[in-house]
Motif scaffolding. Structure first.
Motif, PDB file in Angstrom:
ATOM      1  N   ASN A 100     -19.258 162.162 -28.254  1.00  0.00           N
ATOM      2  CA  ASN A 100     -20.173 161.878 -27.147  1.00  0.00           C
ATOM      3  C   ASN A 100     -21.592 162.373 -27.416  1.00  0.00           C
ATOM      4  N   GLY A 101     -21.808 162.954 -28.591  1.00  0.00           N
ATOM      5  CA  GLY A 101     -23.169 163.307 -28.982  1.00  0.00           C
ATOM      6  C   GLY A 101     -23.661 164.663 -28.485  1.00  0.00           C
ATOM      7  N   HIS A 102     -22.813 165.420 -27.783  1.00  0.00           N
ATOM      8  CA  HIS A 102     -23.230 166.745 -27.314  1.00  0.00           C
ATOM      9  C   HIS A 102     -22.618 167.828 -28.207  1.00  0.00           C
ATOM     10  N   LYS A 103     -23.385 168.923 -28.370  1.00  0.00           N
ATOM     11  CA  LYS A 103     -22.909 170.002 -29.252  1.00  0.00           C
ATOM     12  C   LYS A 103     -22.581 171.255 -28.444  1.00  0.00           C
ATOM     13  N   LYS A 159     -25.785 189.064 -34.759  1.00  0.00           N
ATOM     14  CA  LYS A 159     -26.475 189.654 -35.908  1.00  0.00           C
ATOM     15  C   LYS A 159     -27.183 188.560 -36.704  1.00  0.00           C
ATOM     16  N   ILE A 160     -26.411 187.635 -37.269  1.00  0.00           N
ATOM     17  CA  ILE A 160     -27.025 186.622 -38.141  1.00  0.00           C
ATOM     18  C   ILE A 160     -27.763 185.589 -37.297  1.00  0.00           C
ATOM     19  N   LEU A 161     -27.204 185.267 -36.144  1.00  0.00           N
ATOM     20  CA  LEU A 161     -27.853 184.361 -35.194  1.00  0.00           C
ATOM     21  C   LEU A 161     -27.553 184.913 -33.806  1.00  0.00           C
ATOM     22  N   THR A 162     -28.502 184.752 -32.878  1.00  0.00           N
ATOM     23  CA  THR A 162     -28.237 185.199 -31.518  1.00  0.00           C
ATOM     24  C   THR A 162     -27.868 183.992 -30.660  1.00  0.00           C
ATOM     25  N   ILE A 163     -27.390 184.272 -29.458  1.00  0.00           N
ATOM     26  CA  ILE A 163     -27.059 183.209 -28.504  1.00  0.00           C
ATOM     27  C   ILE A 163     -28.288 182.323 -28.274  1.00  0.00           C
ATOM     28  N   ASP A 164     -29.442 182.967 -28.129  1.00  0.00           N
ATOM     29  CA  ASP A 164     -30.644 182.178 -27.856  1.00  0.00           C
ATOM     30  C   ASP A 164     -30.996 181.264 -29.013  1.00  0.00           C
ATOM     31  N   GLU A 165     -30.767 181.742 -30.234  1.00  0.00           N
ATOM     32  CA  GLU A 165     -31.031 180.881 -31.392  1.00  0.00           C
ATOM     33  C   GLU A 165     -30.049 179.714 -31.452  1.00  0.00           C
ATOM     34  N   LEU A 166     -28.824 179.945 -31.015  1.00  0.00           N
ATOM     35  CA  LEU A 166     -27.853 178.841 -30.989  1.00  0.00           C
ATOM     36  C   LEU A 166     -28.333 177.747 -30.036  1.00  0.00           C
ATOM     37  N   PHE A 167     -28.879 178.162 -28.884  1.00  0.00           N
ATOM     38  CA  PHE A 167     -29.431 177.162 -27.959  1.00  0.00           C
ATOM     39  C   PHE A 167     -30.574 176.406 -28.636  1.00  0.00           C
ATOM     40  N   GLU A 168     -31.445 177.143 -29.338  1.00  0.00           N
ATOM     41  CA  GLU A 168     -32.568 176.494 -30.039  1.00  0.00           C
ATOM     42  C   GLU A 168     -32.078 175.485 -31.063  1.00  0.00           C
ATOM     43  N   MET A 169     -30.916 175.775 -31.642  1.00  0.00           N
ATOM     44  CA  MET A 169     -30.369 174.876 -32.662  1.00  0.00           C
ATOM     45  C   MET A 169     -29.730 173.637 -32.060  1.00  0.00           C
ATOM     46  N   ILE A 185     -32.379 174.216 -38.352  1.00  0.00           N
ATOM     47  CA  ILE A 185     -31.246 174.341 -39.270  1.00  0.00           C
ATOM     48  C   ILE A 185     -29.934 174.205 -38.507  1.00  0.00           C
ATOM     49  N   ASP A 186     -29.083 173.399 -39.015  1.00  0.00           N
ATOM     50  CA  ASP A 186     -27.765 173.209 -38.437  1.00  0.00           C
ATOM     51  C   ASP A 186     -26.784 173.677 -39.495  1.00  0.00           C
TER      52      ASP A 186
END
Lengths: 465, 355
Positions: free
Chosen positions: A142-145, A218-228, B48-49
């Motif tokens: 459905n195109g959502h991540k 550590k390697i990525l934060t929750i906020d960075e996941l949203f940005e991605m 980056i993904d």
């Protein structure tokens, strides 16, 4: 009625390895029902109208319906009914505390033993695994991540449900292997790792990406996941730091947390002679605590060659929080139960190795807030218990990595993430949580239930955006 | 004149066409996720993904591996550079772009050289955010580090997790003594470097057993205002222990905001005893036995100021005046016999001499 109802008062016994053989190996203890045993046990179910078992199941599996399929020897049909509600039936059939859930409410249990629901669930799941040729179908995207943090029972469940709805799901796992407590905690002899791996492979087959070695926070934060570009995030980071009692001597060599002991054995395979991860081979082992984790640690210690393994628990046999079957198995395997006993000091030798522990005897007083009778120290009851290894299994507090790196994510004073009960929504928009990260140490099935709820809520949230 | 100019312009146009053709070729050869970066021109972190990136790398590896089983999974942590700093200390530059983006001095990684290897923590010795690499410096002490050392440039480390632990708090320090002992210098160096970048006055005191074991001398020189090189046997620099050099500097009137000591436990213990006498705040980096490194197993616990702390999430940096060093030293020897045995077995396996 097409078949003869089985009115035997007792469950069909579970074939299992002989106790004195199995306490020297790591192969699975319970061997599982044969086809005939499963059909015969299924015929004990009365298929009653008000189905108390279903209401006692955290994920509300339609138990009488799947059992009816088994009586009709439609195993694939039975599997289909279970998998509507549970994503990991082969796991739950093995590790659920059925006596407090479905089987605890079974009508047959009023007079005699309840129907062996857990054993039947396990049989159906195993039958499906061995016989189903059908490859899992790739759902329409459905195109959502969505991002899932932690590849344990709650995370894998949420991932599976969301992937089936068409979401592109990425699971981030901190360890080098997916599975969470199913691989680092629960031992091979109770839950073969090949079964866990199969469940994970099934998820991969429907398009779930699992990224190991990724410590979110550590390697990525929750906020960075949203940005991605992830639109919603489920946090299933599990139980964290082990608790210790705060008594003298806990830093001596030979004192393990149950987490460390089990991780060395299960995840790092320290029980194999060729393993590069060391573990102490002890003569006398004392495990402090009375839960499932304590039973696992004690039974592992026995298998590692210990002569005497003690469960030291401050309440009585009746109060042991572990699954009944685990306690029975442990007793059969020769684990010694020292109940109504509490350690007050760990004793060490000149090299700083554990040589024993000082304990006091307890007696039970009035019920406390939890409803269990409060243990009270018996005056002058101090004694020494000889042991060279001590394993602390008195619970954990949730992992701090996510909450300490995510602004606006509220946690309670124990460090558990605060969520809405129905949905798993946290104080952050789009962030959901479940499993031990929310409840503190609990069961696999509760984590699965939380993962399912959150998947549903995430779907509604993204659709309503 | 006009013709000359016209020819020049035509040449330039032809050259530009050639460049464009080249760019197109590069674009066609690139992976899907690289194309997204090329198209969007956005910052690396925004676009980056990981899943996609990993999958592209995987597919490329499958092609490159040409049926060599196992190679296709070796897509993450390639060893870009490997060298030996002394006979038992190695240095590797490892491709790990996401970790490199976040790493700070004081943090560590956990690696497993191969499938089935032990998980071993190593403090990050350096990082290059642009190149996407992490530098690790390791001493060959047991089977796990031997396995690591058996990998060569171009090969991949099976697992590489990080950055773990909390970063060193270095902001606001004006004058600092950084004390490094042996391979601990590998951890002390990034701290000294960061302090230097922050504009602090850095006095580095580094100690080794002998001249052959000296590492990172040039690197320390580049980032410190004063460097004291000490060896136990006097074969290089000055003869003596690091505490002697530190005490001399203090007695010479140097007023340090903080002393940062990284090295063997016994060295850190003595540095702390010294600085306590002079009442100088001292931070040490602890390196206990660890398994998961994420706050789960509790194996890395130590006593700090009477409280149980976990090096993986609370540290690895702690106030040296509060750490119970004797207990930490005891706990560190838990598996010494196993280690010794494993190392000999590994040596036999690799047909190497036990060092």
């Amino acid at each position: 009625m097409a078949f003869q109802r089985n009115m035997d008062l007792k469950k069909c016994p579970m074939p299992s390895q002989d106790p004195n053989v199995r306490n020297h190996n790591f192969d699975e203890v319970a061997l599982g029902y044969t086809y005939d045993m499963a059909v015969s046990e299924a015929r004990r179910c009365l298929n009653c109208k008000n189905k108390p078992c279903v209401s006692a199941c955290p994920v509300a599996i339609d138990i009488p319906a799947f059992i009816e399929r088994v009586t009709n020897e439609d195993m694939e049909g039975a599997f289909e009914i279970i998998s509507r509600s549970s994503s990991l039936p082969a796991v739950c059939g093995r590790v659920c505390p059925q006596e407090n859930q479905c089987e605890g409410k079974c009508v047959r249990g009023i007079k005699g033993e309840p129907v062996g629901i857990g054993r039947l669930e396990r049989f159906v799941a195993d039958w499906h695994r061995e016989h189903s040729k059908e490859a899992p179908k790739m759902p329409v995207q459905n195109g959502h991540k969505v991002a899932i943090i932690g590849a344990g029972p709650s995370g894998l469940t949420a991932a599976g449900d969301l992937a089936k709805m068409g979401y592109k799901v990425t699971v981030f796992e901190a360890l080098h292997l997916a599975g969470g407590v199913l691989v680092y905690g629960i031992p091979e002899f109770r839950l073969p790792k090949a079964i866990v791996q199969q469940e994970i492979d099934n998820l991969k087959a429907i398009g779930v990406d699992i990224e190991t070695n990724m410590v979110i926070g550590k390697i990525l934060t929750i906020d960075e996941l949203f940005e991605m570009g992830y639109e919603a995030i489920f946090v299933g980071s599990g139980a964290g730091l082990p608790r210790f009692m705060g008594i003298p001597g806990e830093s001596l060599k030979g004192v393990y947390s149950a987490n460390e002991y089990l991780t060395r054995i299960n995840l790092m395979k320290a029980y194999r002679p060729d393993s590069h991860t060391p573990i102490k081979h002890s003569k006398n082992v004392a495990v402090v605590g009375g839960g499932n984790v304590a039973m696992d640690a004690a039974r592992c210690a026995k298998r590692m060659g210990a002569e005497n393994v003690y469960i030291v628990y401050r309440r009585g046999m009746e109060e042991l929080p572990a699954r009944k079957e685990e306690v029975e198995h442990a007793m059969e395997e020769g684990i010694i139960f020292k109940t109504l006993t509490n350690p007050v000091e760990v004793l060490g030798d000149a090299d700083g190795m554990v040589r024993g522990m000082k304990c006091v005897e307890m007696e039970l007083g009035e019920p406390d807030a939890s409803g269990r009778r409060r243990p009270i120290v018996k005056e002058g009851s101090e004694f020494e218990l000889e042991c060279d290894t001590m394993i602390m299994s008195i619970g954990t507090s949730p992992n701090p990595l996510i909450r300490s790196t995510t602004p606006g994510l509220d946690a309670n004073k124990h460090g558990c993430i605060i969520t809405e009960e129905e949905t798993g929504l946290t104080s952050r928009k789009g962030v959901y949580a479940g499993g031990d990260a929310v409840t503190g140490a609990a069961t696999v099935i509760l984590a699965i239930g939380a993962g399912k709820q959150a998947a549903k809520a995430i779907d509604e949230y993204i659709k309503s955006k | 004149m006009y013709m000359k100019l016209f020819n020049k312009v035509t040449d330039m146009i032809e050259e530009l066409i050639e460049v464009q053709r080249l760019v197109e070729d590069i674009y066609l050869e690139s992976s899907e996720s690289e194309q997204i970066w090329l198209e969007s021109g956005q910052e690396f972190s925004k676009t980056i993904d990981i899943a996609k990136w990993a999958k592209d790398r995987y597919n490329r590896n499958v092609e490159d591996s040409q049926g060599d089983p196992g190679k296709e999974f070796a897509f993450m942590y390639q060893i870009v550079k490997k060298e030996h700093l002394n006979p038992t200390v190695g240095k590797m530059v490892v491709e790990a772009p996401l970790i490199a983006k976040k790493a700070e001095p004081g943090q560590f990684i956990i690696f497993r050289a191969k499938e089935d290897s032990e998980r071993i923590p190593l403090t990050i010795a350096d990082y290059d955010r642009e190149a996407g690499t992490i530098t690790i410096i390791y001493q060959i002490v047991g089977a796990g580090t031997m396995e690591l050392d058996s990998l060569n440039e171009g090969e991949c480390i099976h697992d590489f997790v990080g950055p773990l632990g909390t970063a060193s708090h270095l902001d606001g320090l004006k004058k600092v003594a950084v004390v490094g002992g042996g391979v601990g210098c590998a951890i002390a160096y990034p701290v000294a470097k960061k302090l230097h970048e922050l504009g602090a006055e850095v006095h580095a005191i580094v100690g080794f057993r002998n001249k052959d074991l000296v590492i990172l001398e040039d690197e320390f020189k580049a980032v410190s205002d004063k460097l004291c090189m000490m060896t136990d046997d006097g074969s290089y620099g000055e003869k003596g222990v690091v505490t002697a050099a530190l005490e001399k500097l203090i007695n010479d009137g140097n007023q340090y905001d903080e002393v940062i000591a990284i090295g063997p436990l016994i060295m850190m213990k003595f540095v702390c005893q010294l600085t306590k006498k002079y009442n100088i705040k001292t931070v040490v980096s602890m390196n206990p036995i660890m398994i998961d490194g994420t706050g789960m197993c509790g194996g890395c616990r130590l006593t700090v100021g009477g409280e149980t702390k976990f090096a993986c999430v609370d540290g690895p940096d702690f106030d040296g005046h509060l750490v119970d060093f004797d207990e930490a030293m005891h706990r560190g020897t838990m598996y010494r016999d196993f280690e010794q045995h494993a190392r000999e077995a590994e040596c036999n396996l690799l047909k190497k001499e036990v060092k």
